[in-house]
Design an enzyme around this catalytic site. Structure first.
Site, PDB file in Angstrom:
ATOM      1  N   ARG A  89      33.969   5.912  37.077  1.00 29.69           N
ATOM      2  CA  ARG A  89      34.153   6.116  38.519  1.00 29.69           C
ATOM      3  C   ARG A  89      33.454   7.396  38.968  1.00 29.69           C
ATOM      4  NH1 ARG A  89      39.441   7.123  42.303  1.00 29.69           N
ATOM      5  NH2 ARG A  89      39.305   9.168  41.348  1.00 29.69           N
ATOM      6  N   GLY A 140      36.020  10.662  33.132  1.00 26.18           N
ATOM      7  CA  GLY A 140      37.217  10.416  33.965  1.00 26.18           C
ATOM      8  C   GLY A 140      37.774  11.649  34.638  1.00 26.18           C
ATOM      9  N   ASP A 171      36.121  13.230  28.973  1.00 26.56           N
ATOM     10  CA  ASP A 171      35.323  14.116  29.834  1.00 26.56           C
ATOM     11  C   ASP A 171      34.892  15.314  29.011  1.00 26.56           C
ATOM     12  OD1 ASP A 171      34.509  15.923  32.239  1.00 26.56           O
ATOM     13  OD2 ASP A 171      35.095  14.062  33.214  1.00 26.56           O
ATOM     14  N   HIS A 222      26.631   8.072  40.187  1.00 24.79           N
ATOM     15  CA  HIS A 222      25.975   8.743  41.319  1.00 24.79           C
ATOM     16  C   HIS A 222      25.617  10.207  41.013  1.00 24.79           C
ATOM     17  CE1 HIS A 222      29.481  10.688  43.857  1.00 24.79           C
ATOM     18  NE2 HIS A 222      29.577  11.001  42.596  1.00 24.79           N
ATOM     19  N   ASP A 278      31.062  13.930  25.142  1.00 25.10           N
ATOM     20  CA  ASP A 278      29.833  14.030  25.933  1.00 25.10           C
ATOM     21  C   ASP A 278      29.250  12.627  26.072  1.00 25.10           C
ATOM     22  OD1 ASP A 278      27.318  14.392  26.927  1.00 25.10           O
ATOM     23  OD2 ASP A 278      26.610  15.722  25.324  1.00 25.10           O
TER      24      ASP A 278
HETATM   25  C1  LIG Z   1      32.241  13.141  40.138  1.00 27.31           C
HETATM   26  S1  LIG Z   1      33.251  13.474  38.771  1.00 27.31           S
HETATM   27  C2  LIG Z   1      34.255  12.036  38.675  1.00 27.31           C
HETATM   28  C3  LIG Z   1      35.510  12.245  37.879  1.00 27.31           C
HETATM   29  C4  LIG Z   1      36.411  11.016  37.740  1.00 27.31           C
HETATM   30  N1  LIG Z   1      35.712   9.864  37.211  1.00 27.31           N
HETATM   31  C5  LIG Z   1      37.085  10.674  39.061  1.00 27.31           C
HETATM   32  O1  LIG Z   1      36.714   9.676  39.675  1.00 27.31           O
HETATM   33  O2  LIG Z   1      37.999  11.422  39.466  1.00 27.31           O
HETATM   34  C6  LIG Z   1      32.143  13.307  37.419  1.00 27.31           C
HETATM   35  C7  LIG Z   1      32.739  13.697  36.079  1.00 27.31           C
HETATM   36  O3  LIG Z   1      31.733  13.581  35.068  1.00 27.31           O
HETATM   37  C8  LIG Z   1      32.007  14.598  34.114  1.00 27.31           C
HETATM   38  N2  LIG Z   1      30.847  14.864  33.273  1.00 27.31           N
HETATM   39  C9  LIG Z   1      29.698  15.496  33.606  1.00 27.31           C
HETATM   40  N3  LIG Z   1      28.873  15.568  32.550  1.00 27.31           N
HETATM   41  C10 LIG Z   1      29.529  14.958  31.505  1.00 27.31           C
HETATM   42  C11 LIG Z   1      29.178  14.705  30.169  1.00 27.31           C
HETATM   43  N4  LIG Z   1      27.995  15.081  29.680  1.00 27.31           N
HETATM   44  N5  LIG Z   1      30.065  14.048  29.406  1.00 27.31           N
HETATM   45  C12 LIG Z   1      31.270  13.645  29.895  1.00 27.31           C
HETATM   46  N6  LIG Z   1      31.643  13.862  31.179  1.00 27.31           N
HETATM   47  C13 LIG Z   1      30.787  14.524  31.969  1.00 27.31           C
HETATM   48  C14 LIG Z   1      32.376  15.790  34.981  1.00 27.31           C
HETATM   49  O4  LIG Z   1      33.022  16.793  34.255  1.00 27.31           O
HETATM   50  C15 LIG Z   1      33.232  15.125  36.044  1.00 27.31           C
HETATM   51  O5  LIG Z   1      34.584  15.151  35.687  1.00 27.31           O
END
Ligand SMILES: C[S@@+](CC[C@H](N)C(=O)[O-])C[C@H]1O[C@@H](n2cnc3c(N)ncnc32)[C@H](O)[C@@H]1O
Length: 465
Positions: A343, A274, A296, A347, A327
């Site tokens: 969200r 998130g 996150d 992608h 994670d």
């Molecule tokens: C494109 S962002 C979208 C953030 C949020 N969902 C929004 O719409 O504002 C993708 C998110 O995935 C998180 N992320 C990446 N690898 C992750 C992991 N292994 N576990 C949890 N979160 C992760 C990133 O830190 C980032 O905040």
């Protein structure tokens, strides 16, 4: 009727319709000189669907009228537009000009704020003005127009100079996303051809073996790289940039699509990956009867805590919203979620990794748990997509010929984003058919699609298979 005539007619009829609808609301449709303001911005958002075919036809008219070579060259060179926007943002030009007012400011004075070479900055601003971003009032004197004003943080320039990393805090994320797009995202772009044509790297689905890593000479994923102490500015910018696409439409996000309002009081929504909680913030403002957990990476959760304490401290204090380091490649600790929301997460990952994320959620789901995947859905550029499906919301009306069948998608930045994903992490936007397969492989059934006008992402509502 010739294709040219048809395009001109779409533009003429569309503009007439937009003007008539604006007149009904006693608000003239804004021009470049109209200052940004809630009323004119709302009008533009409300009439986005009417404007879409006009914009699509205007693009297609340009493609039709131009000599192919000059059309190609025009577009190929636009990567420098992105870099120039990033310079203007980094030199605080929009906010410097906001403080200067309508008379504008000489480029020597604009450049002095961040000690940039005035001659170079002047050329960058002229390039942007040639594309309707800023206005050159007299030689070397620039002022904001409606579009460049949208890049302002609204903060006093002195404050920005004192603490550059805080300059996007509390903003709608547009300046942060433009800055990120102009630099961080471009690094991979420059290496894309070399990387994709290299047999050793071109077929990789690994998130740390994309063109971006080649450019940066690193084996870290973008997310790991942003967490290095020396990249703190990028991490802050990224979190806030995620609001840019949806900030202006928080109401629509929270009240349309999935029926958040009809969930029983106390239902638990888990916003997985998130970020700093941008999506949950929109939901929590509108649906106070629900409980939320934003999960996150630990470093991102720390950023999020600051944001929530500054903006909605009562919800954090009352534990209506909890931020949790987790994670999403590990077992999901929450087993009683009513909704998992994802969200802009799928992608970021190739199928192999997206499957792992979705499977962990499936393992933790109750039979009644819903999964809401919120992401763009790529349309094919041909009229027969070959994916006939009776899933509610799946079918999408097509634009009339000679426009492209999904002209709204083609004119926005959804497809640019797809290539951006490819270049930073070997990941992608997906077609509906691709989503259905991906979800099925992880034990989820796509029940319905809730459609939103671009640039908002779509919602895919799923149940356990
Ligand atoms: C494109 S962002 C979208 C953030 C949020 N969902 C929004 O719409 O504002 C993708 C998110 O995935 C998180 N992320 C990446 N690898 C992750 C992991 N292994 N576990 C949890 N979160 C992760 C990133 O830190 C980032 O905040």
């Amino acid at each position: 009727m010739s294709a040219l005539d048809a395009l001109v007619q779409i533009i003429a009829n569309g503009v007439k319709d937009i003007q008539a609808k604006s007149a009904q609301r006693d608000t003239p449709y804004p021009t470049q000189d109209t200052p940004l303001g809630p009323e004119s911005e709302r009008l533009q958002s409300d009439l986005a669907a009417e404007a879409a075919p006009v914009v699509a036809a205007a693009w297609q008219l340009i493609a039709t009228l131009k000599h192919p070579q000059s059309y190609l060259l025009d577009l190929a060179f636009l990567s420098f537009l992105s870099g120039s926007l990033s310079v203007a943002e980094a030199a605080y030009v929009p906010d410097v000009l906001r403080e200067a007012g309508t008379k504008g400011l000489h480029v020597n004075d604009i450049a002095a704020v961040k000690n940039v070479d005035a001659g170079k900055l002047g050329r960058i601003l002229r390039y942007l003005a040639s594309r309707h971003i800023f206005e050159e009032v007299t030689p070397d004197v620039f002022r904001n127009n409606r579009i460049s004003s949208a890049l302002c943080t609204g903060k006093p320039v002195q404050e920005m100079l004192g603490s550059p990393i805080d300059r996007w805090d509390g903003t709608n994320g547009v300046a942060a996303l433009i800055s990120m797009t102009g630099e961080n995202n471009q690094w991979g772009n420059a290496w894309l051809a070399e990387h994709l044509l290299d047999p050793a790297t071109g077929h990789s689905q690994e998130p740390n073996e994309a063109a971006w890593q080649r450019a940066m000479r690193t084996k870290l994923t973008v997310f790991d790289w942003m967490e290095l102490p020396e990249h703190a500015l990028y991490l802050r910018k990224f979190g806030i940039a995620m609001r840019a696409n949806t900030n202006a439409a928080e109401d629509a996000i929270a009240t349309r699509g999935f029926e958040w309002a009809s969930l029983p009081a106390g239902s638990l929504v888990v916003d997985v990956g998130g970020g700093v909680g941008n999506f949950t913030m929109a939901l929590a403002k509108a649906h106070k009867h629900l409980r939320y957990v934003v999960q996150d990476r630990h470093a991102v959760v720390k950023e999020g805590e600051q944001l929530w304490k500054a903006n909605m401290p009562d919800l954090i204090d009352r534990s209506t919203v909890q931020l949790q380091g987790h994670d999403f490649f590990a077992e999901q600790p929450i087993k009683n979620a009513d909704v998992f929301a994802l969200r802009y997460v799928t992608h970021n990952w190739s199928d192999k990794y997206a499957n792992k994320i979705l499977s962990h959620l499936r393992d933790a789901a109750q039979p009644t748990t819903k999964l809401v995947v919120i992401d763009h859905i790529s349309d094919y550029m041909c009229r027969d997509s070959g994916t006939a499906t009776d899933i509610p919301g799946a079918a999408k009306p097509q634009a009339p010929e000679p426009l492209l069948p999904h002209a709204d998608s083609a004119t926005g930045w959804k497809y640019s984003m797809d290539i951006c994903m490819m270049s930073v992490a070997n990941c992608q936007e997906r077609t509906l058919g691709h989503f259905i397969e991906l979800l099925k492989d992880a034990g989820w059934k796509l029940e319905r699609v809730c459609r939103f006008e671009p640039p908002l992402p779509q919602q895919l509502v799923c149940s356990p298979l």
